[in-house]
Design an enzyme around this catalytic site. Structure first.
Site, PDB file in Angstrom:
ATOM      1  N   GLU A 101       6.908  -3.961   6.423  1.00 42.37           N
ATOM      2  CA  GLU A 101       7.929  -2.954   6.735  1.00 42.37           C
ATOM      3  C   GLU A 101       7.532  -2.107   7.934  1.00 42.37           C
ATOM      4  O   GLU A 101       6.361  -1.748   8.095  1.00 42.37           O
ATOM      5  CB  GLU A 101       8.101  -2.016   5.536  1.00 42.37           C
ATOM      6  N   CYS A 114       6.719   4.247  12.028  1.00 42.12           N
ATOM      7  CA  CYS A 114       5.773   4.148  10.914  1.00 42.12           C
ATOM      8  C   CYS A 114       5.447   2.662  10.751  1.00 42.12           C
ATOM      9  O   CYS A 114       6.345   1.855  10.513  1.00 42.12           O
ATOM     10  CB  CYS A 114       6.425   4.716   9.656  1.00 42.12           C
ATOM     11  N   CYS A 121      -1.731  -4.283  -0.277  1.00 36.83           N
ATOM     12  CA  CYS A 121      -2.842  -3.327  -0.169  1.00 36.83           C
ATOM     13  C   CYS A 121      -3.773  -3.510  -1.357  1.00 36.83           C
ATOM     14  O   CYS A 121      -3.328  -3.756  -2.480  1.00 36.83           O
ATOM     15  CB  CYS A 121      -2.313  -1.889  -0.143  1.00 36.83           C
ATOM     16  N   CYS A 128       2.449   3.580  -5.920  1.00 37.55           N
ATOM     17  CA  CYS A 128       2.830   3.023  -4.624  1.00 37.55           C
ATOM     18  C   CYS A 128       3.313   1.571  -4.771  1.00 37.55           C
ATOM     19  O   CYS A 128       2.616   0.736  -5.355  1.00 37.55           O
ATOM     20  CB  CYS A 128       1.623   3.093  -3.689  1.00 37.55           C
ATOM     21  N   CYS A 345       6.256   3.558   1.116  1.00 37.22           N
ATOM     22  CA  CYS A 345       5.954   2.294   1.768  1.00 37.22           C
ATOM     23  C   CYS A 345       6.054   1.154   0.767  1.00 37.22           C
ATOM     24  O   CYS A 345       5.771   1.304  -0.401  1.00 37.22           O
ATOM     25  CB  CYS A 345       4.566   2.355   2.393  1.00 37.22           C
TER      26      CYS A 345
END
Ligand code: SAH
Ligand code: SF4
Length: 359
Positions: A101, A114, A121, A128, A345
């Site tokens: 993204e 951004c 991750c 998240c 995110c």
């Protein structure tokens, strides 16, 4: 798909690009016009009037599918716009099919991109969407650079007079877990011959990779630092941020103190407010004590709900902010205008996955 021996031209630093030209028998002086096309114009065209014939020949021979180099040009899989039209979130497909993204945000006449630094991750923060996906792979420098180039192209279509001047590394992934690629990309993006985003307008946001925070300071990296804190005690923080078990809150605050002493720079602390988890007046008071002596600015972020986390938004944000301010720290809410689309995110990707859309 590229073969492993192929390299992205966007991965290269200026001197690496000059070396590649030398290896192909072209004078390194022509690196400047190629660099400009790659990183300022955002396109490489053989009709470019600044390209001399040997450079055009080198491009024809060396750049393209099956050749030594390729160009990073991710494909837009989806785009959503905020209700005010000023923020646009893109889902970009990379060459190996991974989807990341990138968000272009516009507010108060300023534009900020951004970017993502990893596919997925490894840090596993419970609230998240990216953390809930797990780690897939690091992004190459060119894949980070290409996100900025994409945002610049979009901004040009919105308002050709506006320049993209700000960048935050707050998309998918942990930038300091991919240190070398991130630094190489930022060197390229801040280069005045290219996209020229000023280093002081680039913010690296980290969950708290302690050795890399110290490395940023020792290397005198010119970027801004944001640290995602979210907890004022070890227990409170590690319940939300599992990485705190590896780099404890105490180690993190020590590293921030050292970073401040070495660089003389302010640190931005990010705090996602979650009802009943980290939003009490006692937590706010502990945070004031914890940050004493650090030149700190606290940024409060309202929780964006995600499928994998049952926590809910806090309504104690203003009281929390008041305590921080009374304690002597600037404390603001993250700019929300247009952020209905930016959300947290990894959320667009997670949302598509839930709808069964394969990316
Ligand atoms: N890995 C880095 C940068 C990407 S996350 C980091 O953690 O700092 C960018 C910011 O968004 C972090 O402060 C993170 O805590 C926050 N964030 C992630 N998911 C969120 C959510 N669902 N609601 C609110 N903030 C979120
Ligand atoms: Fe990774 Fe940052 Fe998400 Fe934590 S908040 S899982 S570090 S992207």
């Amino acid at each position: 798909m590229s073969s492993p021996s192929q390299k992205s031209l966007h991965d290269l630093s200026f001197s690496e690009l000059a070396d590649a030209l030398i290896a192909g028998g072209v004078s390194p002086h022509h690196a400047k016009s190629l660099w400009r096309s790659l990183h300022r114009e955002g396109e490489v065209s053989l009709t470019d009037k600044n390209f001399v014939t040997p450079l055009k020949r080198w491009i024809q021979e060396s750049v393209g599918e099956g050749k030594t180099f390729f160009l990073d040009a991710p494909e837009v899989v989806d785009e959503i716009r905020s209700s005010d039209g000023l923020t646009r979130k893109f889902l970009l497909r990379l060459r190996d099919g991974q989807v990341i993204e990138t968000v272009l945000m516009g507010y108060d006449g300023r534009h900020t991109v951004c970017v993502s630094t990893q596919a997925g991750c490894a840090m596993g923060c419970v609230f998240c969407a990216t953390g809930q996906m797990g780690f897939v792979r690091h992004l190459r420098p060119g894949e980070i650079v290409a996100q900025v180039l994409h945002a610049r192209r979009i901004l040009k279509t919105i308002d050709p007079k506006k320049r993209l001047r700000n960048m935050v590394l707050m998309g998918m992934g942990e930038p300091l877990h991919n240190y070398d690629s991130v630094m190489q990309a930022l060197g390229t993006i801040s280069d005045v011959r290219g996209a020229s985003i000023g280093p002081s307008k680039i913010a690296i946001s980290t969950v708290g990779v302690v050795p890399s925070i110290l490395r940023l300071a020792e290397e005198a990296q010119p970027y801004r630092l944001a640290v995602s804190l979210h907890g004022s005690t070890e227990e409170e923080r590690s319940a939300l941020v599992p990485a705190s078990k590896r780099w404890s809150l105490e180690m993190l605050i020590d590293a921030c103190r050292k970073y401040g002493e070495i660089t003389g720079k302010r640190i931005f602390f990010e705090w996602t407010l979650i009802a009943g988890k980290n939003d009490s007046p006692e937590t706010a008071k502990r945070l004031v004590e914890l940050l004493k002596g650090i030149d700190a600015h606290v940024n409060l972020i309202p929780l964006n709900p995600t499928g994998g986390f049952a926590g809910v938004q806090s309504d104690s944000g203003h009281e929390f902010q008041r305590i921080l301010r009374e304690g002597g720290f600037p404390c603001t809410f993250r700019q929300r205008r247009g952020i209905d689309v930016a959300a947290g995110c990894g959320m667009l990707k997670a949302e598509k996955r839930e709808r069964g859309v394969t990316c």
